[in-house]
Write a protein that holds these residues in place. Structure first.
Motif, mmCIF file in Angstrom:
data_model
loop_
_atom_site.group_PDB
_atom_site.id
_atom_site.type_symbol
_atom_site.label_atom_id
_atom_site.label_comp_id
_atom_site.label_asym_id
_atom_site.label_seq_id
_atom_site.Cartn_x
_atom_site.Cartn_y
_atom_site.Cartn_z
ATOM 1 N N ASP A 48 46.134 39.832 43.162
ATOM 2 C CA ASP A 48 45.244 39.216 44.540
ATOM 3 C C ASP A 48 43.828 38.785 44.629
ATOM 4 N N SER A 49 43.055 37.973 42.848
ATOM 5 C CA SER A 49 42.448 37.664 42.878
ATOM 6 C C SER A 49 41.089 36.471 42.995
ATOM 7 N N GLU A 50 40.286 36.743 43.389
ATOM 8 C CA GLU A 50 39.812 35.336 44.474
ATOM 9 C C GLU A 50 40.010 34.378 43.917
ATOM 10 N N GLU A 51 39.804 33.699 42.626
ATOM 11 C CA GLU A 51 40.124 32.560 41.854
ATOM 12 C C GLU A 51 41.377 31.948 42.106
ATOM 13 N N LEU A 52 42.295 33.200 42.199
ATOM 14 C CA LEU A 52 43.767 32.875 42.522
ATOM 15 C C LEU A 52 44.115 32.247 44.016
ATOM 16 N N CYS A 53 43.489 32.966 44.941
ATOM 17 C CA CYS A 53 43.286 33.044 46.195
ATOM 18 C C CYS A 53 43.211 31.208 46.859
ATOM 19 N N PHE A 54 41.620 30.725 46.014
ATOM 20 C CA PHE A 54 41.837 29.343 46.558
ATOM 21 C C PHE A 54 42.845 28.635 45.166
ATOM 22 N N VAL A 55 43.085 29.126 44.329
ATOM 23 C CA VAL A 55 43.984 28.022 43.751
ATOM 24 C C VAL A 55 45.826 27.795 44.525
ATOM 25 N N ARG A 56 45.868 29.158 44.786
ATOM 26 C CA ARG A 56 47.554 29.124 46.095
ATOM 27 C C ARG A 56 46.914 28.451 47.063
ATOM 28 N N GLY A 57 45.755 28.133 47.734
ATOM 29 C CA GLY A 57 46.029 27.814 49.062
ATOM 30 C C GLY A 57 45.600 26.268 48.824
ATOM 31 N N ARG A 58 45.078 25.777 47.739
ATOM 32 C CA ARG A 58 45.145 24.366 47.617
ATOM 33 C C ARG A 58 46.182 24.250 47.539
#
Length: 652
Positions: A240-250
């Protein structure tokens, strides 16, 4: 101190770069030889600044100290100016050749400078609207400058640049993987930048005629990387990390950019992951934004496949639509502006894909779209998006149309009534016009039963708006709404049964009001856009002597307004087309007889207005109407004189 010196150096470099760019764009022909030295210095600066940029921005230097913040701002402004200069060099025909050999070195720099900064990370995580806005509209950031440079490289250098950027993307991914293995907490920035770069050049890659461009990007392999990221493989950060959110979204966004090139398995995987992200209340908003984009793109792909008769990914997407509708509705209530526009675009895409799923979701989507429209009726973008969603819903099934109109009618009636009763003001008038335009847009595609119920509720208020000669926009909206009702009826018999049998008479009275002359005449500006309603009504009149009389009355009214000396020139083509419709649908002889002594002036004015008629169909309609009158060979035409060059018909 050191910070002051660094800021001063950045400022001086920025001014020098700006002066160089002004010289290049304004006097390139005369200073071509003199610009070699400053351009070389700019190139050197671009290469040397990479480490400082990564340390100060992409690697998240806290920047809370005043000196650190000043240095960051100075460095960012200088790099933005430098990238702008390079873009000018690339697109300038006199200087583009000077960088062609350096594309292989420039491409990795462009990808590196696309890395998300810590400030952008914090801002986008906190504000989804800003995330969407920055994705859609370029600003003066280093990331945006690098993106525009990469796109310009592809446009100017073609396959050479695409190969270089493909290699740069994989180089950045490799460096990010090495950083992850080494325990660098910022490894994900390189992954995000690489996928962002690959997605940004999709139009150039997919539009090229060279297979080598796509081969350099290794799209199938890149999609596999995206699917692995979506599955969480090899990721050593919290789920649920913020970093993974951006990577998965991208990763979702990158796949959506190449939706037409995805394999069926990849499309299925991305669809399921995006639907899960969208319908999860715990998903960070940037991830849900990218999921919206991915599902909308995949829905368009599935619709294109269906249209082409290709068995594709529609079944997987349709199975996910209930969750997609629920997730998008929940998301729409938490966002506004740019993100709301994105959600409405998603609705339009998935409604077009499957009518059954859309009809099932109409009870959930229609109230939301109506609420969005009512809150933003004066916003041309969001209001148009919400109106399009409602139109698409109305066209899916009869019970969906009933669901939309049953919810829309009370609100529209309230707005029409309050708007008509209010003092004439810009806000009240704007609300009234918007309500009428919405009514027209959602009624036109409605089945007769739903349209009839709406008409019987709204007829008094809508008909009253036709007489509102004080505002031409209100009259235009009322005419469009009435035209939509007549069109939705489908036949003269159906329309005649509405409102206890009074609907047809209502329409005829409106036509008489619009074309009245003398003291009761409406202004030319008010009836400027009434032609569509009048022509549609003429097509719906039943057969019989009474209807012929109505048609002739409309023809006479149109002719009288057409030949008036003070008639607005812009109104004349509209009236000419109404006359043409009368002659085409009814007895041309009866029309000539009704015009009587006014035939000559009417045809002369008609011929003059014909030159101003716009649209292929409208031009043909006008010509056919004139030909129908001429085909009668009526003696009254012998005295008719029109302007034009004489034609010698005696020759072969």
């Amino acid at each position: 101190g050191g910070a002051d010196a660094a800021v001063l150096r950045c400022l001086c470099a920025r001014k020098a770069l700006r002066l160089t760019q002004a010289s290049l764009t304004g006097f390139g022909k005369y200073v071509q030889g003199e610009l070699a030295a400053p351009l070389q210095a700019g190139w050197s600066l671009l290469m040397r600044a990479r480490g400082a940029y990564a340390a100060a921005f992409a690697h998240g230097c806290d920047g809370r100290a005043l000196d650190a913040r000043r240095v960051q701002e100075g460095l960012e402004a200088m790099l933005s100016q430098l990238l702008e200069l390079l873009i000018s060099v690339v697109e300038h025909p006199r200087f583009a050749d000077s960088l062609e050999d350096a594309v292989g070195e420039l491409a990795p720099c462009a990808v590196l400078y696309m890395r998300m900064t810590r400030d952008q990370q914090d801002e986008w995580a906190a504000d989804a609207n800003q995330y969407v806005a920055d994705e859609d509209d370029f600003a003066c950031s280093v990331r945006d400058g690098a993106t525009m440079l990469a796109e310009e490289l592809c446009e100017v250098y073609g396959e050479t640049a695409m190969r270089a950027l493909g290699a740069a993307v994989w180089g950045e991914l490799g460096a990010a993987d090495a950083a992850r293995t080494a325990g660098d907490a910022h490894w994900w920035r390189g992954v995000e930048a690489a996928l962002y770069a690959a997605g940004r050049i999709c139009h150039q890659v997919q539009g090229t005629q060279h297979e080598g461009a796509d081969g350099a990007l290794q799209l199938p392999r890149l999609v596999e990387v995206c699917c692995s990221l979506l599955a969480g493989a090899g990721v050593n950060v919290g789920a649920d990390s913020e970093e993974l959110c951006f990577v998965r979204g991208r990763a979702m966004w990158m796949c959506s950019r190449y939706a037409s090139s995805l394999s069926p398995d990849a499309a299925k995987d991305v669809t399921q992951r995006a639907a899960a992200a969208l319908c999860s209340d715990g998903s960070p908003m940037p991830l849900r934004v990218c999921a919206c984009r991915a599902i909308a793109a995949l829905a368009r792909r599935a619709k294109e496949e269906e249209t082409s008769g290709v068995a594709g990914s529609k079944a997987v997407l349709v199975a996910s639509l209930p969750a997609v509708y629920a997730g998008a509705c929940a998301m729409a209530q938490q966002v506004d502006e740019d993100t709301l526009h994105l959600v409405l675009e998603l609705f339009s895409s998935v409604i077009k894909l499957d009518a059954h799923a859309a009809a099932a979701a109409a009870g959930m989507v229609a109230p939301l779209a109506l609420a969005v429209w009512q809150a933003n009726y004066n916003d041309p973008l969001i209001a148009e998006d919400a109106s399009e969603v409602l139109q698409e819903l109305v066209g899916t099934a009869e019970h969906a149309a009933a669901a939309v109109l049953s919810r829309a009618v009370p609100g529209i009636r309230s707005m029409l009534t309050s708007g008509s009763a209010s003092a004439s003001g810009s806000e009240e008038t704007g609300m009234l016009e918007a309500s009428l335009h919405l009514l027209a847009s959602i009624t036109r595609r409605a089945p007769p039963a739903a349209a009839r119920a709406a008409y019987e509720e709204l007829a008094p208020a809508t008909l009253a708006c036709v007489s509102n000669d004080a505002d031409s926009g209100v009259v235009q909206g009322a005419c469009q709404a009435l035209r939509a009702f007549v069109h939705a009826a489908g036949s003269a018999q159906e329309l005649a049964a509405w409102a206890g049998g009074a609907a047809m008479q209502h329409m005829i009275e409106c036509a008489s009001r619009l074309l009245a002359t003398g003291a009761s005449a409406m202004s030319d500006r008010s009836i400027m856009f009434s032609g569509g309603f009048l022509r549609t009504l003429l097509a719906r009149l039943p057969a019989g002597a009474e209807a012929d009389g109505v048609s002739c009355a409309i023809a006479v009214g149109s002719a009288q307004r057409l030949v008036a000396q003070d008639a607005m020139p812009a109104l004349k083509p509209t009236l000419a087309l109404v006359l043409a419709r009368c002659a085409q649908l009814r007895s041309a002889t009866d029309v000539l007889h009704a015009l009587g002594a006014g035939v000559g002036p009417a045809i002369e004015a008609w011929c003059e207005a014909h030159a101003e008629v716009q649209g292929a169909y409208e031009v043909r309609l006008s010509l056919h109407g004139l030909l129908a009158l001429l085909a009668t060979c009526s003696p009254v035409l012998l005295s008719t004189v029109v302007r034009g060059e004489p034609t010698d018909s005696s020759g072969g």
